[in-house]
Design an enzyme around this catalytic site. Structure first.
Site, short mmCIF file in Angstrom:
data_model
loop_
_atom_site.label_atom_id
_atom_site.label_comp_id
_atom_site.label_asym_id
_atom_site.label_seq_id
_atom_site.Cartn_x
_atom_site.Cartn_y
_atom_site.Cartn_z
N ASP A 1 0.80 -1.23 0.00
CA ASP A 1 0.00 0.00 0.00
C ASP A 1 0.82 1.27 0.00
O ASP A 1 0.26 2.37 -0.03
CB ASP A 1 -0.96 0.00 1.19
N ASP B 1 -6.53 -4.96 -5.80
CA ASP B 1 -6.20 -3.59 -5.39
C ASP B 1 -4.76 -3.23 -5.74
O ASP B 1 -4.44 -2.06 -5.98
CB ASP B 1 -6.38 -3.41 -3.88
#
Length: 397
Positions: free
Chosen positions: A115, A175
């Protein structure tokens, strides 16, 4: 593809007849409202900063949920500030953006999560494009190195999570496509093709293993790090392993649109078009174009919506409309309808309410009863990005 275009036009026209949306959409009024709300958000954040809890993520009850710089959502609030500066030209937003971007500096060395692409490119990435600050460039390059350290050349993917060892061996989530932009940028800036090769390999492996025959996406693909073989394909945040988790489709759509922009490789445009087909032809899509959190959730139409999935989709469709000549108008019209709906009082929060967040009715993680039907910071980020893209495209008419 021609039949797809005709089908989507029919759906959009039919829905427009069922529920009229104003042809006089006032984007400047919406931007003005979001600016006022973001001013309120800054006051809320300043009042609620305590220790490492320095950035807003969502709300619980009447309280704002603050997170540390290591939270995966930490880059979105600084990113909003940079985009508000782009949208308004008001110097105060640039100053605020610099202030809050600085809070993430140490995350350039964070090798514990994929992330960092979200965290740093949504903050420092905007900052570098806006200011050209050479320190920002150094930080972004180091971040790309941290992200690349998670790559497995046998699997040819970047590992997504480290915190789910009880569930997966080497998890890769859809993602993760959102983090390829940082690597492609770093390759161009440094001349080091290793970053680009990692991004290409990750995207190609994702095309091979993440998509079903109907081009909808699994959430998680688990791999064997020794052989590269797929162990299982499952969900973590969707309703079921074979269901269509709305935000997952949005991540894929956005990610492959970026891949085409940065490489001009036709297979990435083809993949983005396939995902767009899925997203624009949901058979249970509500008339207002804001999807349920999962399109196979059991209690539709009484399931929560996901405004974040809608905002990500709209932003991606605006960009995809500039790359896909055959579907240009379809994608632009679909994005416009999403943004117009998100700008209504049903979704756009009244100035001064709900701790300064912009959009209501997002769903974070339904299976874990987390952030259900609440404002969430990444919905706001992609809503502002979509507004920015819409404004730029409307000027070209």
């Amino acid at each position: 593809m021609k039949s797809f275009i005709l089908m989507i036009l029919l759906v959009l026209t039919t829905n427009s007849c069922k529920k009229q949306v104003s042809n006089q959409y006032d984007i400047d009024a919406v931007i003005s409202k979001t600016e006022s709300q973001l001013e309120h958000a800054c006051k809320v954040v300043e009042a609620n900063t305590k220790g490492k809890k320095i950035l807003p993520r969502s709300i619980k009850g009447d309280n704002v949920i603050m997170v540390s710089s290591s939270d995966w959502t930490s880059g979105f609030f600084p990113g909003e500030l940079w985009m508000m500066y782009d949208l308004t030209g008001h110097e105060k937003w640039k100053n605020k953006a610099i202030q809050y971007t600085k809070l993430l500096e140490k995350e350039q060395y964070n090798t514990g999560t994929h992330d960092v692409g979200f965290m740093m490119y949504c903050s420092y990435g905007h900052g570098y494009r806006t200011t050209g600050n050479p320190e920002y460039k150094k930080i972004l390059i180091q971040t790309a190195k941290s992200l690349a350290s998670r790559y497995n050349d046998t699997i040819k993917c970047i590992r997504s999570w480290d915190h789910t060892t009880n569930l997966y061996t080497y998890p890769v989530i859809i993602d993760n496509m959102m983090n390829m932009e940082l690597l492609l940028w770093a390759s161009k800036e440094t001349g080091d093709n290793t970053f680009k090769e990692i991004a290409l390999n990750h995207a190609n492996t994702t095309i091979t293993n993440h998509f079903r025959k109907d081009n909808s996406s699994y959430h998680v693909v688990d791999y064997s790090p020794e052989t590269g073989e797929v162990i299982k394909k499952v969900t973590n945040q969707g309703y079921a392993d074979e269901s269509i988790w709305a935000r997952g489709q949005a991540w894929g759509l956005y990610g492959f649109t970026v891949m085409y922009r940065e490489t001009r490789d036709q297979k990435y445009l083809d993949q983005a078009n396939k995902i767009a087909h899925v997203v624009l032809s949901y058979d249970k899509m509500p008339e207002d174009h804001i999807p349920y959190w999962d399109m196979h959730a059991p209690n539709i139409p009484d399931e929560p919506r996901d405004a974040s999935a809608a905002a990500i989709t709209a932003s991606a469709l605006y960009e995809l409309s500039t790359h896909s000549k055959a579907n240009k108008e379809v994608y632009k019209e679909a994005a416009d309808k999403i943004i117009e709906t998100l700008s209504t009082e049903n979704y756009l929060i009244k100035v001064g309410d709900k701790q300064g967040f912009l959009l209501d009715h997002s769903t974070g993680n339904w299976p874990r009863n987390s952030e259900l039907d609440v404002p969430i910071v990444y919905a706001d980020y992609y809503f502002l990005e979509a507004l920015k893209r819409k404004k730029e495209l409307d000027k070209l008419k």
